[in-house]
Design a protein around this motif. Structure first.
Motif, PDB file in Angstrom:
ATOM      1  N   THR A  80      20.325  44.996  10.446  1.00  0.00           N
ATOM      2  CA  THR A  80      20.484  46.287  11.292  1.00  0.00           C
ATOM      3  C   THR A  80      20.507  47.339  10.576  1.00  0.00           C
ATOM      4  N   ARG A  81      21.145  47.462   9.549  1.00  0.00           N
ATOM      5  CA  ARG A  81      21.535  48.658   8.932  1.00  0.00           C
ATOM      6  C   ARG A  81      20.679  49.304   7.748  1.00  0.00           C
ATOM      7  N   HIS A  82      20.249  48.366   6.975  1.00  0.00           N
ATOM      8  CA  HIS A  82      19.785  48.621   5.421  1.00  0.00           C
ATOM      9  C   HIS A  82      18.157  48.998   5.447  1.00  0.00           C
ATOM     10  N   ARG A 125      13.600  53.839   8.007  1.00  0.00           N
ATOM     11  CA  ARG A 125      14.291  52.633   7.303  1.00  0.00           C
ATOM     12  C   ARG A 125      13.037  51.616   6.883  1.00  0.00           C
TER      13      ARG A 125
END
Lengths: 129, 246
Positions: free
Chosen positions: B146-148, A76
């Protein structure tokens, strides 16, 4: 590689105090912490760093480079790029290469750690390890 | 709305006020400089004054255990720093609020703002709307963080900033962007390079130039569009749907 980091300097003269404008023998000093540049290279492609980071010394810069590697390994963070074969190169303001931290530890390093563990009385590594 | 937008004021909230309200408000405002890294509120500080941002960028920062900050919200010319002052005289800024890019703002004591709202219904409505949008933005930024992936989060932040300034040149260092995103500067270096290779931005010393705005929107996560759509929806509501007892 051309580093464009700013070099902060001050000119100290031998002139008498109170006499402005007379520059006899100027001395150049660098103020503040040195600026280190963290670029990425796989031997051919490079990602340059034109901003740099001020750090106290090379040892700290190396630690930061190692942290960069761990950080970028996270998908990420570092994207879909495969970092195999890449390394962080730490350079100084003149562009000289100071140290390099690869994205993968070489296999020889693992064997040396195992030898060291045996040397201090640890369990010998399993041949299958 | 822009027909009577005063030339002296570039804040969107103030510019949207009817002339009568602006005339009442103007004597209460003081133009101040927003200096880079200036702290508007420390975390937990009582909100004694509010700032209608005209130019520059103000960010809300959450401090981590290691002392490093992460961006949780952004305020520019479309907003006002210190919106929680609307909620009462004991309002406190939860986050540290700092000037991320320099500019100017109109400053006003918080108690004076609260005291003037009864006489300024349009301002009252706009400010509560801005508060709703800020809540939405901070909620979305939290989920986004938190996600991307950074490859989407960086375009998201660049667009949020682009919306608050004039022109495509964003005066931002990589270090500043890394703080806002809560990542190491190396992540910004690498991601900016990818965005540049895709033709979406160009990097200059100390600034990022937005070259392809639609491309940047496509590269961003849905977070950017979601909050923008929410802000537009809030703005389109009829006046009596908004507002609450102070």
């Amino acid at each position: 590689m051309h580093c464009n980091g700013p070099v902060h300097f001050i000119s100290i003269t031998n002139s008498q105090p109170g006499i402005s404008g007379s520059i006899a023998a100027p001395t150049i000093l660098v103020l503040g912490m040195p600026r280190y540049y963290f670029m990425f290279s796989d031997g051919s492609a490079t990602i340059e760093d034109h901003e740099g980071t001020e750090l106290p010394d090379l040892a700290t810069a190396r630690q930061e480079a190692a942290k960069d590697v761990e950080h970028l390994r996270q998908p990420r963070i570092g994207g879909r790029r495969s970092w195999a074969g890449w390394a962080v190169q730490v350079r100084d303001e003149e562009g000289a290469l100071l140290c390099e931290v690869p994205f993968r530890m070489p296999a020889a390093g693992a064997k040396q750690r195992t030898k060291a563990a045996r040397g201090i009385g640890a369990e010998p590594a399993s041949p299958n390890a | 709305m822009d027909a009577h937008a005063p030339a002296w004021c570039r804040n969107s909230l103030l510019s949207a006020l009817p002339p009568a309200e602006l005339a009442q408000l103007r004597p209460l405002l003081t133009r101040v400089q927003l200096v880079h890294n200036q702290v508007l509120y420390e975390a937990g500080e009582h909100v004694a004054a509010v700032f209608f941002v005209e130019g520059g960028i103000v960010s809300m920062l959450a401090e981590e255990e290691d002392g490093r900050d992460t961006g949780v919200g952004l305020i520019g010319r479309d907003g006002m720093a210190g919106l929680s002052a609307l909620l009462g005289s004991r309002a406190v800024s939860f986050n540290r609020v700092v000037v991320t890019a320099p500019g100017t703002a109109f400053r006003m004591p918080a108690h004076v703002l609260r005291g003037s709202l009864d006489a300024l219904p349009v301002l009252r409505r706009l400010l509560f709307e801005a508060l709703e949008v800020l809540l939405a933005q901070t909620a979305q930024v939290a989920a986004c963080s938190t996600r991307h992936p950074v490859s989407q989060r960086l375009p998201h932040w660049l667009l949020m900033i682009r919306d608050q300034v004039d022109g495509d040149e964003l005066a931002l260092k990589q270090k500043t962007l890394s703080t806002l995103l809560g990542v190491r500067r190396a992540a910004v270096t690498v991601t900016l390079r990818s965005l540049q290779e895709a033709g979406l931005v160009k990097q200059r010393r100390g600034c990022v130039l937005v070259c392809d705005r639609p491309g940047l929107e496509a590269a961003a996560c849905g977070c950017y569009g979601r909050v923008r759509a929410f802000a537009a929806k809030m703005a389109a509501r009829t006046p009596d749907a908004v507002g609450c007892a102070a």
